[in-house]
Design a protein around this motif. Structure first.
Motif, PDB file in Angstrom:
ATOM      1  N   ARG A  61      -2.233  -5.816  10.353  1.00 34.66           N
ATOM      2  CA  ARG A  61      -0.976  -5.105  10.080  1.00 34.66           C
ATOM      3  C   ARG A  61       0.138  -5.511  11.044  1.00 34.66           C
ATOM      4  NH1 ARG A  61      -4.863  -0.844   8.880  1.00 34.66           N
ATOM      5  NH2 ARG A  61      -4.414   0.180   6.888  1.00 34.66           N
ATOM      6  N   CYS A 115       0.863  -1.172   0.000  1.00 27.29           N
ATOM      7  CA  CYS A 115       0.000   0.000   0.000  1.00 27.29           C
ATOM      8  C   CYS A 115       0.908   1.234   0.000  1.00 27.29           C
ATOM      9  CB  CYS A 115      -0.888  -0.002   1.242  1.00 27.29           C
ATOM     10  SG  CYS A 115      -1.805   1.532   1.487  1.00 27.29           S
ATOM     11  N   CYS A 137      -0.094   4.125   6.498  1.00 30.00           N
ATOM     12  CA  CYS A 137      -0.744   2.802   6.575  1.00 30.00           C
ATOM     13  C   CYS A 137      -0.321   2.049   7.834  1.00 30.00           C
ATOM     14  CB  CYS A 137      -0.406   1.993   5.329  1.00 30.00           C
ATOM     15  SG  CYS A 137      -1.393   0.503   5.133  1.00 30.00           S
ATOM     16  N   CYS A 172      -6.040   5.506   3.328  1.00 34.50           N
ATOM     17  CA  CYS A 172      -4.647   5.555   2.872  1.00 34.50           C
ATOM     18  C   CYS A 172      -4.528   6.415   1.616  1.00 34.50           C
ATOM     19  CB  CYS A 172      -4.113   4.147   2.625  1.00 34.50           C
ATOM     20  SG  CYS A 172      -3.700   3.298   4.176  1.00 34.50           S
ATOM     21  N   CYS A 192      -4.691   0.415   0.088  1.00 31.89           N
ATOM     22  CA  CYS A 192      -5.506  -0.640   0.697  1.00 31.89           C
ATOM     23  C   CYS A 192      -6.851  -0.107   1.165  1.00 31.89           C
ATOM     24  CB  CYS A 192      -4.750  -1.288   1.854  1.00 31.89           C
ATOM     25  SG  CYS A 192      -4.636  -0.258   3.337  1.00 31.89           S
TER      26      CYS A 192
HETATM   27 ZN   LIG Z   1      -2.852   1.218   3.436  1.00 31.41          ZN
END
Ligand SMILES: [Zn+2]
Length: 126
Positions: free
Chosen positions: A20, A7, A12, A50, A46
Protein backbone atom coordinates in the motif's frame (compact mmCIF):
# COMPACT_ATOMS: atom_id res chain seq x y z
CA UNK A 1 -3.88 -2.65 -19.71
CA UNK A 2 -6.88 -3.68 -17.68
CA UNK A 3 -8.67 -1.05 -15.63
CA UNK A 4 -7.79 -0.92 -11.94
CA UNK A 5 -10.52 -0.64 -9.36
CA UNK A 6 -10.11 0.92 -5.94
CA UNK A 7 -10.92 -1.10 -2.86
CA UNK A 8 -14.04 0.44 -1.28
CA UNK A 9 -12.79 -0.21 2.26
CA UNK A 10 -12.98 3.11 4.16
CA UNK A 11 -9.88 2.18 6.20
CA UNK A 12 -7.90 0.32 3.50
CA UNK A 13 -5.18 3.02 3.50
CA UNK A 14 -4.71 2.66 7.27
CA UNK A 15 -3.40 -0.90 7.01
CA UNK A 16 0.32 -0.25 6.67
CA UNK A 17 1.39 -3.08 4.40
CA UNK A 18 4.30 -2.68 1.99
CA UNK A 19 2.12 -3.00 -1.10
CA UNK A 20 0.00 0.00 0.00
CA UNK A 21 3.06 2.29 0.28
CA UNK A 22 3.14 4.24 -3.01
CA UNK A 23 4.55 7.41 -4.51
CA UNK A 24 7.86 9.11 -5.27
CA UNK A 25 10.93 8.48 -3.15
CA UNK A 26 10.51 11.07 -0.37
CA UNK A 27 6.78 11.42 -0.80
CA UNK A 28 5.44 7.94 -0.17
CA UNK A 29 2.04 7.44 1.47
CA UNK A 30 -0.05 4.43 2.39
CA UNK A 31 -2.87 4.33 -0.15
CA UNK A 32 -6.08 2.49 -0.82
CA UNK A 33 -5.33 -0.68 -2.80
CA UNK A 34 -5.97 -0.74 -6.54
CA UNK A 35 -6.50 -4.07 -8.28
CA UNK A 36 -7.77 -5.33 -11.61
CA UNK A 37 -9.92 -7.80 -9.67
CA UNK A 38 -10.82 -8.30 -6.03
CA UNK A 39 -12.37 -11.33 -4.40
CA UNK A 40 -14.48 -9.91 -1.60
CA UNK A 41 -17.89 -8.24 -1.53
CA UNK A 42 -18.76 -8.82 -5.22
CA UNK A 43 -15.34 -7.56 -6.30
CA UNK A 44 -15.43 -4.33 -4.30
CA UNK A 45 -12.99 -5.10 -1.48
CA UNK A 46 -9.36 -6.25 -1.37
CA UNK A 47 -9.83 -8.21 1.85
CA UNK A 48 -12.43 -9.50 4.29
CA UNK A 49 -11.23 -6.83 6.74
CA UNK A 50 -12.02 -4.03 4.27
CA UNK A 51 -15.47 -5.55 3.60
CA UNK A 52 -16.17 -5.71 7.36
CA UNK A 53 -14.95 -2.11 7.81
CA UNK A 54 -17.41 -0.96 5.15
CA UNK A 55 -20.31 -2.81 6.75
CA UNK A 56 -19.46 -1.48 10.23
CA UNK A 57 -19.83 2.08 8.93
CA UNK A 58 -22.51 1.78 6.21
CA UNK A 59 -24.30 -1.53 6.82
CA UNK A 60 -27.22 -0.24 8.87
CA UNK A 61 -27.93 2.57 6.42
CA UNK A 62 -27.66 0.21 3.44
CA UNK A 63 -30.14 -2.25 4.95
CA UNK A 64 -32.57 0.56 5.77
CA UNK A 65 -32.17 1.95 2.25
CA UNK A 66 -32.83 -1.32 0.43
CA UNK A 67 -35.45 -2.63 2.83
CA UNK A 68 -34.99 -4.13 6.25
CA UNK A 69 -36.75 -7.46 6.87
CA UNK A 70 -39.54 -6.89 9.37
CA UNK A 71 -40.85 -10.44 9.51
CA UNK A 72 -39.28 -13.84 8.84
CA UNK A 73 -39.31 -15.33 5.34
CA UNK A 74 -40.78 -18.83 4.98
CA UNK A 75 -39.47 -21.73 2.91
CA UNK A 76 -42.51 -23.33 1.27
CA UNK A 77 -43.10 -25.80 -1.58
CA UNK A 78 -43.50 -22.80 -3.89
CA UNK A 79 -40.01 -21.37 -3.31
CA UNK A 80 -38.00 -24.44 -2.23
CA UNK A 81 -36.59 -25.39 -5.67
CA UNK A 82 -32.81 -25.58 -5.93
CA UNK A 83 -30.56 -26.80 -8.73
CA UNK A 84 -28.28 -29.79 -8.34
CA UNK A 85 -26.53 -32.40 -10.44
CA UNK A 86 -25.19 -35.94 -10.31
CA UNK A 87 -21.59 -35.95 -11.44
CA UNK A 88 -21.06 -37.94 -14.66
CA UNK A 89 -24.30 -39.86 -14.06
CA UNK A 90 -25.20 -40.31 -17.75
CA UNK A 91 -23.98 -43.07 -20.08
CA UNK A 92 -21.79 -40.54 -21.94
CA UNK A 93 -20.18 -39.38 -18.66
CA UNK A 94 -22.02 -36.05 -18.73
CA UNK A 95 -23.65 -34.74 -15.57
CA UNK A 96 -27.37 -35.26 -14.88
CA UNK A 97 -28.90 -31.89 -13.95
CA UNK A 98 -32.12 -31.52 -12.00
CA UNK A 99 -34.24 -29.32 -9.80
CA UNK A 100 -34.97 -30.63 -6.31
CA UNK A 101 -37.61 -29.25 -4.01
CA UNK A 102 -36.21 -28.95 -0.47
CA UNK A 103 -39.67 -29.45 1.05
CA UNK A 104 -41.27 -32.18 -1.07
CA UNK A 105 -37.98 -33.78 -2.31
CA UNK A 106 -39.54 -33.90 -5.81
CA UNK A 107 -36.99 -33.85 -8.65
CA UNK A 108 -37.45 -32.47 -12.17
CA UNK A 109 -34.90 -32.78 -14.99
CA UNK A 110 -32.90 -29.78 -16.25
CA UNK A 111 -30.75 -29.18 -19.29
CA UNK A 112 -27.20 -27.96 -18.74
CA UNK A 113 -28.17 -24.56 -20.20
CA UNK A 114 -31.08 -24.26 -17.76
CA UNK A 115 -28.76 -25.25 -14.92
CA UNK A 116 -26.30 -22.49 -15.86
CA UNK A 117 -29.01 -19.85 -16.44
CA UNK A 118 -29.17 -17.99 -13.11
CA UNK A 119 -32.54 -16.45 -14.09
CA UNK A 120 -34.14 -19.85 -14.72
CA UNK A 121 -36.08 -21.01 -11.68
CA UNK A 122 -39.27 -22.79 -10.68
CA UNK A 123 -39.58 -20.66 -7.58
CA UNK A 124 -42.34 -18.12 -7.31
CA UNK A 125 -40.99 -14.57 -7.08
CA UNK A 126 -41.94 -12.53 -4.11
ZN1 LIG B 1 -8.90 -2.74 0.97
Amino acid sequence: MSELKLCQGPKCHTYTTKDRLKGMKDNKTYQTRRRSSMYYGSGNFCSMNCQIDWFDIYGDRAIDHFGRLTEPKHLTEQNAWTKDYDWRANADDSHRYFFVNKITKEQRPLTEDQYNDTNYTLNERG
